[in-house]
Design a protein around this motif. Structure first.
Motif, mmCIF file in Angstrom:
data_model
loop_
_atom_site.group_PDB
_atom_site.id
_atom_site.type_symbol
_atom_site.label_atom_id
_atom_site.label_comp_id
_atom_site.label_asym_id
_atom_site.label_seq_id
_atom_site.Cartn_x
_atom_site.Cartn_y
_atom_site.Cartn_z
ATOM 1 N N THR A 93 71.168 -30.464 54.520
ATOM 2 C CA THR A 93 70.167 -29.422 54.301
ATOM 3 C C THR A 93 70.209 -28.957 52.855
ATOM 4 N N ALA A 94 71.442 -28.800 52.346
ATOM 5 C CA ALA A 94 71.580 -28.330 50.965
ATOM 6 C C ALA A 94 71.002 -29.344 49.987
ATOM 7 N N VAL A 95 71.305 -30.634 50.247
ATOM 8 C CA VAL A 95 70.820 -31.677 49.325
ATOM 9 C C VAL A 95 69.290 -31.761 49.367
ATOM 10 N N VAL A 96 68.731 -31.832 50.596
ATOM 11 C CA VAL A 96 67.271 -31.953 50.719
ATOM 12 C C VAL A 96 66.591 -30.702 50.180
ATOM 13 N N GLY A 97 67.128 -29.525 50.549
ATOM 14 C CA GLY A 97 66.545 -28.268 50.065
ATOM 15 C C GLY A 97 66.633 -28.175 48.559
ATOM 16 N N GLY A 98 67.788 -28.556 48.015
ATOM 17 C CA GLY A 98 67.966 -28.513 46.557
ATOM 18 C C GLY A 98 66.997 -29.428 45.851
ATOM 19 N N ALA A 99 66.834 -30.633 46.420
ATOM 20 C CA ALA A 99 65.897 -31.594 45.804
ATOM 21 C C ALA A 99 64.477 -31.058 45.847
ATOM 22 N N ALA A 100 64.092 -30.468 47.008
ATOM 23 C CA ALA A 100 62.730 -29.930 47.135
ATOM 24 C C ALA A 100 62.523 -28.772 46.171
ATOM 25 N N LEU A 101 63.571 -27.917 46.062
ATOM 26 C CA LEU A 101 63.459 -26.764 45.164
ATOM 27 C C LEU A 101 63.345 -27.222 43.711
ATOM 28 N N ALA A 102 64.179 -28.211 43.368
ATOM 29 C CA ALA A 102 64.149 -28.707 41.988
ATOM 30 C C ALA A 102 62.797 -29.315 41.665
ATOM 31 N N ALA A 103 62.258 -30.084 42.632
ATOM 32 C CA ALA A 103 60.947 -30.710 42.408
ATOM 33 C C ALA A 103 59.871 -29.647 42.251
ATOM 34 N N SER A 104 59.930 -28.603 43.125
ATOM 35 C CA SER A 104 58.938 -27.528 43.047
ATOM 36 C C SER A 104 59.022 -26.812 41.714
ATOM 37 N N LEU A 105 60.277 -26.546 41.287
ATOM 38 C CA LEU A 105 60.453 -25.846 40.014
ATOM 39 C C LEU A 105 59.916 -26.664 38.853
ATOM 40 N N CYS A 106 60.205 -27.986 38.896
ATOM 41 C CA CYS A 106 59.727 -28.865 37.823
ATOM 42 C C CYS A 106 58.204 -28.833 37.753
ATOM 43 N N ILE A 107 57.588 -28.920 38.950
ATOM 44 C CA ILE A 107 56.114 -28.942 38.988
ATOM 45 C C ILE A 107 55.566 -27.600 38.490
ATOM 46 N N ALA A 108 56.187 -26.504 38.977
ATOM 47 C CA ALA A 108 55.704 -25.181 38.584
ATOM 48 C C ALA A 108 55.838 -24.971 37.080
ATOM 49 N N VAL A 109 56.999 -25.377 36.553
ATOM 50 C CA VAL A 109 57.225 -25.203 35.121
ATOM 51 C C VAL A 109 56.234 -26.045 34.335
ATOM 52 N N ARG A 110 56.037 -27.293 34.813
ATOM 53 C CA ARG A 110 55.129 -28.214 34.120
ATOM 54 C C ARG A 110 53.703 -27.667 34.127
ATOM 55 N N VAL A 111 53.297 -27.107 35.282
ATOM 56 C CA VAL A 111 51.915 -26.640 35.412
ATOM 57 C C VAL A 111 51.710 -25.340 34.651
ATOM 58 N N ASN A 112 52.699 -24.444 34.730
ATOM 59 C CA ASN A 112 52.465 -23.096 34.211
ATOM 60 C C ASN A 112 52.989 -22.849 32.795
ATOM 61 N N ALA A 113 53.805 -23.738 32.305
ATOM 62 C CA ALA A 113 54.359 -23.497 30.979
ATOM 63 C C ALA A 113 53.242 -23.442 29.947
ATOM 64 N N LYS A 114 53.215 -22.383 29.197
ATOM 65 C CA LYS A 114 52.183 -22.236 28.175
ATOM 66 C C LYS A 114 52.841 -22.211 26.800
ATOM 67 N N GLY A 115 52.266 -22.945 25.897
ATOM 68 C CA GLY A 115 52.798 -23.012 24.551
ATOM 69 C C GLY A 115 52.106 -22.012 23.642
ATOM 70 N N PRO A 116 52.397 -22.077 22.342
ATOM 71 C CA PRO A 116 51.747 -21.160 21.398
ATOM 72 C C PRO A 116 50.274 -21.533 21.228
ATOM 73 N N PRO A 117 49.451 -20.593 20.724
ATOM 74 C CA PRO A 117 48.020 -20.898 20.545
ATOM 75 C C PRO A 117 47.823 -22.110 19.643
ATOM 76 N N ALA A 118 46.988 -23.019 20.084
ATOM 77 C CA ALA A 118 46.701 -24.217 19.289
ATOM 78 C C ALA A 118 45.203 -24.434 19.138
ATOM 79 N N LEU A 119 44.411 -23.762 19.976
ATOM 80 C CA LEU A 119 42.957 -23.927 19.930
ATOM 81 C C LEU A 119 42.273 -22.570 19.897
#
Lengths: 383, 111
Positions: A93-119
């Protein structure tokens, strides 16, 4: 003694194998497959591989080993999961849950991470139309390099050329006279230029009632905007609202009938707004009878000097005839035996006894081409 | 009566181990099954089944001494446990009970 020798032999085999672990073995081990099974499986594959090299040749034996490894993988993975679930459920449970959490975090960070103004880009291809004489806030789109939208409150504005326009650093402009100006917008090192088109509107009004036929073409909205000098303003930026989208819907600046009925359209421009009513009709081939509440449209084609007529039973009516070809003679309409009031090319009639509605080709028209139009009749509900 | 339920592959692997007696290891079992049933089971399928049968206590295993050739490997040999032998007898009895009454008049229709 024999047991000790066997153990030593196994250890040496395992050590040797550990140093030459293939990627597949590493994956199997991470997946939780027992090391003993991996060793046995590898040994069996090797034994059969040598057997097949002798029988079928090296290339075919290699293909077989690859195929065998691939089709064995799902069984081994599932078996490992089942074993973990049985013997170490918390760990699994810990391994599967950890993997799912890590994947969710990666996706969330990837989707929501905003950089400095460029446009820093102005809306509407850099032209900002102002139809109001009141202060208006300019707006710029700010985004990072990945296209994520960022707040635009830090953008600073400055008038640079053109007609004198009051521009505050926060981007509030006041167009007191018509003309074009250029405004510069800056955000840190980013810079953009805005063409400010001051087109103050003093009046907006509908130029015609709108009759639309269900299944017919969409029509341009008929509004006219004028400036302080009474001249038509044709560069407009505003808002159009339709009262009932089941009756009619907007397609850009055109409107299309969806079902027979009545609704309204409001056009808001600058500090002004105008209202018009929209009536929609059902097209019919023949007009034999019309019931209270019905709204019908019929195509009418007239040769020179020709007339066509229909009988209307007692009731209240709203009628009009619309030319289908603007360059031809416009067909005309008359109602005999009814009390009518004419407004904006429409007749509002009260029929006590049966009346006659006549569509005719105008007598004084100097044209020998036929004309065509669309007669719209709305018989109102009896009070 | 044993309460261990056997799947088809588990039963055929158990039978193969019973048949091969002292020579029951992965490769030999796979070859035996292929010859008898005509089905080519993957190495993974055979090993996971053997592992499952061991977990159920129907098989036991031991590692042999390395083969007397250069680089010879140890093999894991499998043997039926008493519970495994009982399960096979139960499975046979169930099959016979299920087939009872069908007799020689049974002619399967093909196609």
């Amino acid at each position: 003694m024999r047991h000790a020798a066997r153990t030593e032999s196994l250890v040496s085999i395992r050590r040797r194998r550990a140093t030459t672990s293939s990627l597949a073995e590493v994956v199997l081990r991470i997946a939780g497959v027992d090391q003993l099974i991996i060793d046995e499986l590898r040994g069996d594959l090797t034994e059969e591989y040598h057997f097949r090299v002798t029988r079928d040749g090296e290339t075919r034996a290699r293909c077989w080993r690859l195929y065998e490894s691939l089709r064995s993988a799902p069984y081994l993975g599932l078996s490992a999961l089942r074993s973990k679930a049985r013997h170490h459920p918390a760990q699994l449970t810990a391994v599967v849950g950890g993997a799912a959490l890590a994947a969710s975090l990666c996706i969330a960070v990837r989707v929501n991470a905003k950089g400095p103004p460029a446009l820093l880009t102005p809306q509407h291809n850099g032209a900002f139309i102002v139809n109001s004489v009141r202060p208006v806030k300019l707006w710029m789109r700010v985004a990072d390099a990945a296209g994520h939208q960022l707040p635009s409150v830090s953008v600073r504005y400055k008038w640079t050329s053109g007609v004198p326009v009051s521009v505050s650093p926060a981007g509030v402009v006041t167009c007191s006279q018509p003309g074009d100006a250029t405004v510069r917008a800056t955000l840190d090192a980013l810079e953009a230029s805005i063409s400010l088109l001051c087109r103050p509107v003093r009046d907006v009004r509908a130029t015609a009632l709108m009759d639309l036929v269900v299944g017919g073409d969409a029509q341009d909205l008929r509004f006219e905007a004028t400036d302080a000098s009474g001249r038509t303003v044709d560069q407009l930026a505003g808002e159009i609202i339709v009262g009932d989208s089941t009756i009619a819907t907007l397609e850009g600046q055109r409107i299309r009938a969806r079902a027979p009925g009545s609704t309204w359209v409001i056009l808001r421009l600058g500090d002004h707004e105008s209202f018009t009513s929209v009536h929609t009709y059902q097209r019919v081939a023949q007009l034999e009878r019309i019931l209270p509440g019905q709204r019908l449209a019929i195509d009418v084609r007239l040769e020179p000097r020709e007339t066509r007529q229909w009988t209307l039973p007692a009731g209240h009516y709203f009628l009009a005839i619309h030319p289908l070809q603007t360059k031809r003679t416009r067909p005309r309409l008359a109602v005999v035996g009814a009390t009518c009031k004419s407004e904006l090319d429409h007749f509002a009639c009260w029929v006590r006894d049966p009346a006659t509605v006549i569509a005719y080709f105008p007598r004084n028209a100097n044209q020998d081409q036929p004309t065509s139009g669309q007669l719209t009749i709305w018989r109102q509900e009896e009070p | 009566m044993s309460d261990t339920t056997l799947g088809t592959l588990e039963l055929t692997v158990l039978l193969s181990v019973a048949r091969l007696t002292n020579d029951a290891y992965g490769f030999a079992i796979r070859r035996d099954l292929a010859e008898r049933s005509g089905r080519d089971h993957s190495v993974g399928a055979i090993y996971t089944t053997l592992q499952r049968l061991q977990d159920k206590g129907l098989l036991t295993s031991h590692t042999s001494a390395p083969l007397p050739v250069r680089g010879g490997r140890s093999r894991r040999h499998y043997r039926l446990t008493a519970a495994g032998a009982r399960s096979l007898r139960e499975a046979k009895r169930h099959a016979e009970a299920a087939w009872a009454g069908v007799g020689s008049t049974f002619r399967p229709k093909l196609g």
